[in-house]
Scaffold this motif. Structure first.
Motif, mmCIF file in Angstrom:
data_model
loop_
_atom_site.group_PDB
_atom_site.id
_atom_site.type_symbol
_atom_site.label_atom_id
_atom_site.label_comp_id
_atom_site.label_asym_id
_atom_site.label_seq_id
_atom_site.Cartn_x
_atom_site.Cartn_y
_atom_site.Cartn_z
ATOM 1 N N LEU A 52 0.848 -1.199 0.000
ATOM 2 C CA LEU A 52 0.000 0.000 0.000
ATOM 3 C C LEU A 52 0.876 1.239 0.000
ATOM 4 O O LEU A 52 1.981 1.215 0.546
ATOM 5 C CB LEU A 52 -0.890 0.035 1.261
ATOM 6 C CG LEU A 52 -1.819 -1.143 1.532
ATOM 7 C CD1 LEU A 52 -2.503 -0.939 2.889
ATOM 8 C CD2 LEU A 52 -2.859 -1.279 0.428
ATOM 9 N N SER A 53 0.390 2.316 -0.591
ATOM 10 C CA SER A 53 1.122 3.589 -0.545
ATOM 11 C C SER A 53 0.149 4.721 -0.231
ATOM 12 O O SER A 53 -1.022 4.693 -0.633
ATOM 13 C CB SER A 53 1.842 3.861 -1.875
ATOM 14 O OG SER A 53 0.915 3.975 -2.929
ATOM 15 N N SER A 54 0.653 5.689 0.494
ATOM 16 C CA SER A 54 -0.180 6.838 0.880
ATOM 17 C C SER A 54 -0.126 7.911 -0.201
ATOM 18 O O SER A 54 0.626 7.804 -1.177
ATOM 19 C CB SER A 54 0.331 7.423 2.193
ATOM 20 O OG SER A 54 1.586 8.069 1.986
ATOM 21 N N ALA A 55 -0.919 8.959 0.013
ATOM 22 C CA ALA A 55 -0.816 10.141 -0.843
ATOM 23 C C ALA A 55 0.514 10.826 -0.555
ATOM 24 O O ALA A 55 1.182 10.530 0.441
ATOM 25 C CB ALA A 55 -1.980 11.080 -0.567
ATOM 26 N N SER A 56 0.917 11.760 -1.401
ATOM 27 C CA SER A 56 2.212 12.427 -1.246
ATOM 28 C C SER A 56 2.141 13.530 -0.190
ATOM 29 O O SER A 56 1.142 14.246 -0.076
ATOM 30 C CB SER A 56 2.652 13.032 -2.582
ATOM 31 O OG SER A 56 2.861 12.017 -3.535
ATOM 32 N N TYR A 57 3.260 13.629 0.571
ATOM 33 C CA TYR A 57 3.435 14.697 1.552
ATOM 34 C C TYR A 57 4.650 15.519 1.128
ATOM 35 O O TYR A 57 5.479 15.055 0.331
ATOM 36 C CB TYR A 57 3.638 14.132 2.949
ATOM 37 C CG TYR A 57 2.400 13.462 3.516
ATOM 38 C CD1 TYR A 57 1.523 14.172 4.323
ATOM 39 C CD2 TYR A 57 2.112 12.125 3.219
ATOM 40 C CE1 TYR A 57 0.375 13.555 4.844
ATOM 41 C CE2 TYR A 57 0.980 11.511 3.720
ATOM 42 C CZ TYR A 57 0.118 12.230 4.539
ATOM 43 O OH TYR A 57 -1.009 11.634 5.035
ATOM 44 N N THR A 58 4.759 16.726 1.691
ATOM 45 C CA THR A 58 5.859 17.605 1.297
ATOM 46 C C THR A 58 7.202 16.932 1.497
ATOM 47 O O THR A 58 8.059 16.912 0.607
ATOM 48 C CB THR A 58 5.809 18.926 2.095
ATOM 49 O OG1 THR A 58 4.532 19.538 1.894
ATOM 50 C CG2 THR A 58 6.917 19.865 1.655
ATOM 51 N N ASN A 59 7.402 16.368 2.687
ATOM 52 C CA ASN A 59 8.627 15.620 2.979
ATOM 53 C C ASN A 59 8.352 14.678 4.141
ATOM 54 O O ASN A 59 7.236 14.623 4.682
ATOM 55 C CB ASN A 59 9.803 16.559 3.297
ATOM 56 C CG ASN A 59 9.466 17.543 4.397
ATOM 57 O OD1 ASN A 59 9.005 17.164 5.465
ATOM 58 N ND2 ASN A 59 9.674 18.844 4.127
ATOM 59 N N SER A 60 9.358 13.928 4.558
ATOM 60 C CA SER A 60 9.167 12.923 5.602
ATOM 61 C C SER A 60 8.923 13.535 6.973
ATOM 62 O O SER A 60 8.484 12.835 7.890
ATOM 63 C CB SER A 60 10.396 11.994 5.654
ATOM 64 O OG SER A 60 11.561 12.731 5.984
ATOM 65 N N SER A 61 9.189 14.827 7.133
ATOM 66 C CA SER A 61 8.964 15.484 8.421
ATOM 67 C C SER A 61 7.560 16.055 8.547
ATOM 68 O O SER A 61 7.183 16.586 9.606
ATOM 69 C CB SER A 61 9.991 16.609 8.620
ATOM 70 O OG SER A 61 11.305 16.095 8.612
ATOM 71 N N THR A 62 6.793 15.972 7.505
ATOM 72 C CA THR A 62 5.429 16.518 7.525
ATOM 73 C C THR A 62 4.583 15.814 8.581
ATOM 74 O O THR A 62 4.601 14.591 8.690
ATOM 75 C CB THR A 62 4.772 16.336 6.139
ATOM 76 O OG1 THR A 62 5.565 17.008 5.159
ATOM 77 C CG2 THR A 62 3.363 16.924 6.144
ATOM 78 N N VAL A 63 3.831 16.618 9.364
ATOM 79 C CA VAL A 63 2.950 16.063 10.392
ATOM 80 C C VAL A 63 1.710 15.483 9.721
ATOM 81 O O VAL A 63 1.049 16.166 8.928
ATOM 82 C CB VAL A 63 2.554 17.139 11.426
ATOM 83 C CG1 VAL A 63 1.493 16.592 12.382
ATOM 84 C CG2 VAL A 63 3.791 17.591 12.206
ATOM 85 N N VAL A 64 1.368 14.240 10.082
ATOM 86 C CA VAL A 64 0.211 13.562 9.504
ATOM 87 C C VAL A 64 -1.002 13.722 10.410
ATOM 88 O O VAL A 64 -2.079 14.148 9.989
ATOM 89 C CB VAL A 64 0.507 12.070 9.266
ATOM 90 C CG1 VAL A 64 -0.725 11.368 8.698
ATOM 91 C CG2 VAL A 64 1.692 11.907 8.332
ATOM 92 N N GLY A 65 -0.837 13.387 11.673
ATOM 93 C CA GLY A 65 -1.937 13.502 12.626
ATOM 94 C C GLY A 65 -1.797 12.496 13.744
ATOM 95 O O GLY A 65 -0.952 11.595 13.703
ATOM 96 N N GLN A 66 -2.644 12.644 14.777
ATOM 97 C CA GLN A 66 -2.575 11.787 15.954
ATOM 98 C C GLN A 66 -3.755 10.821 15.981
ATOM 99 O O GLN A 66 -4.721 10.977 15.243
ATOM 100 C CB GLN A 66 -2.569 12.650 17.214
ATOM 101 C CG GLN A 66 -1.394 13.636 17.279
ATOM 102 C CD GLN A 66 -1.557 14.656 18.373
ATOM 103 O OE1 GLN A 66 -2.126 14.368 19.426
ATOM 104 N NE2 GLN A 66 -1.077 15.875 18.130
#
Length: 483
Positions: free
Chosen positions: A115-129
């Motif tokens: 599985l793969s997620s949608a793209s984020y700006t970079n690996s440090s981007t906050v996703v959520g809790q």
């Protein structure tokens, strides 16, 4: 030579009063007294040399036995080799498969779910809790139903504040050991979280449920962007590859496997599926003649090491008048004769082969075996008779057993508790111990003798000194009287 300790008072080379050389006299007398010790020490050195030679022979016979045992094991003769007509599609390894050929076709490879997620700006981007629950199981072909894996327990990972970046979530999933591997793939579009099951096969599928701190578990915002559960109409992550079994056909028999390595489909064969095939691939299995030849060659090398040791340790060089350490040793000479006699005998169990020369192991005059490679290659084409030649057992006459059987027994008897090598070593070591005890006794005696001699010669020196003084006095008196 024995070490003579000066136990008397320190003296100059000349005596105290007479000029008598006490040290020199005592030293020379003690060298004569110590000759028995010197003789014992020299004899002990020879014994220790013999013990060392016995140890070399013991080690060589043990190595020969190891090589003979290889020729006497079923695994050696069952060893096989396998080849694939297309090694880029199917690779194969054989252990003990029966000779023959197999037609193999591959319609599907086993795969892991990805599985793969949608793209984020970079690996440090906050996703959520919130929390992520990963549950292993099997998806139906259309992903409409999910069956939990029997005996497996869903794993829940809590994502707290400060641990909710893309890279932190990746690390927490990997630490949870939920049967999936998390990684981050970065390209021109940004960073994406990728989840992949750690094993292949239909039962290695998984679903991802999310309890999102923002309250929206089914949307694509916050932590729910990492959810995947089509049965609940949630597919925020993208299915890149489904978990599937490998599907192959071997000689007309359909094979279904969770792994791309078929290790039990054919006894003694490990078949590795690399890609699907457009036409059947042929796997050919034959006896491992090269491996057998190496085992026989290794035995010849080990056997010759024993034969050379017997020869070198027992020979006498009349030209140089030198003898081997075990020259005349009845035990070793007897073993040398036994081994030559055994190897020069025959067996009726080997069919076309009765003597070692028949298979290309030609006995030489010095007791070694000379390998005739072409003759051995020919013998290897008749494995049935060759196997019996080495491993056959005659229940009524052990002297007719196969040669590997007899070489192994020779080594066991020789190296056993009551074997000639073991008893010979014990006898030699016993002599060394007895000599050392006698040397110790003699050295104690020599210390007393030296003490007595020094006392006697010191006393003589003193007496002679007094007599010299008296003589000088009398001479002086006569001189005075004559005047």
């Amino acid at each position: 030579m024995a070490s003579i300790t000066n136990t008397g008072p320190a003296l100059n080379s000349a005596g105290i009063g007479s000029g008598l050389d006490v040290n020199s006299i005592v030293t020379k007398l003690m060298s004569i007294e110590a000759q028995p010790v010197t003789d014992l020490q020299q004899a002990t050195t020879k014994l220790q040399t013999k013990i060392s030679s016995y140890g070399q022979i013991q080690s060589a016979i043990s190595a020969m036995q190891d090589a003979a045992r290889k020729l006497n094991t079923p695994e050696t003769w069952a060893a096989a080799t396998a080849t694939s007509s297309d090694s880029s599609t199917i690779s194969v390894a054989a252990t003990s498969a029966a000779p023959g050929s197999y037609s193999v076709s591959v319609s599907q490879l086993a795969s892991a779910q990805s599985l793969s997620s949608a793209s984020y700006t970079n690996s440090s981007t906050v996703v959520g809790q919130g929390s992520i629950t990963i549950e292993p199981g099997t998806w139906s072909s259309d992903q409409s139903t999910f069956t939990s894996k029997s005996g497996a327990t869903p794993v829940t990972i809590n994502i707290a504040s400060g641990q909710d970046s893309l890279s932190a979530i990746r690390d927490q999933i990997n630490a949870a050991k939920a049967g999936v591997t998390a990684s981050i793939v970065t390209d021109s579009k940004g960073a994406r979280l990728v989840l992949r099951s750690q094993s292949t096969g239909e039962t290695s599928g998984f679903k991802v449920s999310v309890s999102d701190a923002d309250g929206g578990d089914g949307d694509t915002a916050g932590l729910s962007a990492l959810a995947y559960d089509p049965t609940a109409s949630v597919a925020s992550m993208t299915l890149n590859q489904s978990a599937a079994n490998a599907k192959a056909n071997i000689n007309g028999l359909d094979i279904d496997s969770e792994s791309n390595t078929l290790s039990t489909s054919v006894d003694g064969l490990s078949i590795n599926l690399l890609k699907t095939s457009s036409s059947p691939i042929t796997i050919s299995v034959g006896s491992d003649s090269a491996g057998l030849k190496k085992n026989i060659t290794d035995f010849v090398t080990a056997y010759n090491s024993v034969a050379k040791l017997f020869r070198d340790q027992t020979k006498y060089d009349s030209a140089n008048k030198t003898a081997g350490a075990l020259q005349g040793d009845s035990r070793v000479v007897g073993l040398q004769s036994q081994l030559r006699s055994l190897t020069g005998s025959s067996t009726s169990l080997g069919g076309a082969f009765s003597r070692v020369a028949d298979i290309g192991l030609d006995p030489a005059g010095d007791g070694t075996l000379t390998l005739n490679s072409s003759k051995l290659d020919k013998a290897l084409t008749n494995l049935t008779d060759l196997k019996q030649f080495f491993t056959g057992v005659d229940s009524s006459n052990a002297t007719n057993n196969g040669f590997a059987q007899r070489w192994n027994k020779f080594a066991s008897d020789t190296l056993g508790t009551d074997g000639l090598i073991t008893t010979g070593q014990k006898a030699l070591q016993s002599n060394v111990t007895r000599n050392n005890d006698r040397i110790s006794q003699l050295q104690d005696h020599l210390a007393l003798v030296e003490k007595r001699l020094r006392a006697q010669y010191t006393s003589l020196d003193t007496t002679m000194g007094k007599m010299n003084q008296l003589s000088a006095y009398v001479t002086q008196q006569f001189s005075t009287s004559s005047k």
